[in-house]
Design an enzyme around this catalytic site. Sequence first.
Site, PDB file in Angstrom:
ATOM      1  N   PHE A   1       0.829  -1.205   0.000  1.00  0.00           N
ATOM      2  CA  PHE A   1       0.000   0.000   0.000  1.00  0.00           C
ATOM      3  C   PHE A   1       0.861   1.252   0.000  1.00  0.00           C
ATOM      4  O   PHE A   1       1.907   1.306   0.650  1.00  0.00           O
ATOM      5  CB  PHE A   1      -0.880   0.059   1.259  1.00  0.00           C
ATOM      6  CG  PHE A   1      -1.975  -0.963   1.310  1.00  0.00           C
ATOM      7  CD1 PHE A   1      -3.211  -0.713   0.725  1.00  0.00           C
ATOM      8  CD2 PHE A   1      -1.779  -2.175   1.962  1.00  0.00           C
ATOM      9  CE1 PHE A   1      -4.230  -1.653   0.792  1.00  0.00           C
ATOM     10  CE2 PHE A   1      -2.795  -3.123   2.030  1.00  0.00           C
ATOM     11  CZ  PHE A   1      -4.023  -2.856   1.444  1.00  0.00           C
ATOM     12  N   ASP A   2       0.391   2.268  -0.694  1.00  0.00           N
ATOM     13  CA  ASP A   2       0.843   3.622  -0.451  1.00  0.00           C
ATOM     14  C   ASP A   2       0.208   4.056   0.874  1.00  0.00           C
ATOM     15  O   ASP A   2      -0.718   3.401   1.365  1.00  0.00           O
ATOM     16  CB  ASP A   2       0.378   4.515  -1.612  1.00  0.00           C
ATOM     17  CG  ASP A   2       0.653   5.984  -1.361  1.00  0.00           C
ATOM     18  OD1 ASP A   2       1.800   6.321  -1.011  1.00  0.00           O
ATOM     19  OD2 ASP A   2      -0.276   6.796  -1.520  1.00  0.00           O
ATOM     20  N   ALA A   3       0.665   5.172   1.441  1.00  0.00           N
ATOM     21  CA  ALA A   3       0.109   5.631   2.722  1.00  0.00           C
ATOM     22  C   ALA A   3      -0.848   6.809   2.545  1.00  0.00           C
ATOM     23  O   ALA A   3      -2.054   6.689   2.769  1.00  0.00           O
ATOM     24  CB  ALA A   3       1.243   6.009   3.681  1.00  0.00           C
TER      25      ALA A   3
END
Length: 225
Positions: free
Chosen positions: A8-10
């Site tokens: 995941f990106d944040a």
Amino acid sequence: MKYQWILFDADETLFHFDAFAGLQLMFSRYGVKFEQQDYQQYQTRNLPLWEAYQAGQVNAEQLQQQRFEYWASKLEQHPQQLNDAFLEAMAEICSLLPGAKDLLDALKSKVKMGIITNGFTALQKIRLERTGLSGYFSPLVISEQVGVAKPHKDIFEHAFAQMQQPEKHRVLMVGDNPHSDIQGGINAGIRTCWLNRHGEERPEGIEPHYEVSSLKQLQTLLEAA
């Protein structure tokens, strides 16, 4: 499940990132009423710096300091002090996107999960702690620490080394930014899912394997995979 790993990106993938609200809170502590026009002026400096950072033309420290040079001069502060105060304010107002906790709880017993972010260390770690998500992700790969940012494939290769070199067709990258998250995943040879919450047009030449409009839709997609 089809995938062994979800990366995941944040910011704006798992967490709200309301920079305007964070800047308003930070500047209020210096006695400054930070208005929308101030934010627009800040962004004329900040956004090109982020593009340069992702292209490897400036490093994290240069980005953090140069975006606050104007205000540092005005307030007679060091730019890094203002940047640190901004990240502290962002940590205070942090919140998860709708559906994030449900998604992660549904996935945690089925797949391994990691984060690859171009955000900065001070903010990433404290947000994970404050939202109770610290134990959900390993690896946590932060561009500031690696020295290279998405979309460069080297930050993904750094993650793959920590993941014991998984089969790439069993790794999915999820992110909201097509230019860093999706192009980065494509550069690294893994599957990608664009979280397009605001119905933006797909950039020419960038083709995610999946596109969803919410984390709830992502959860449904993954449970069917």
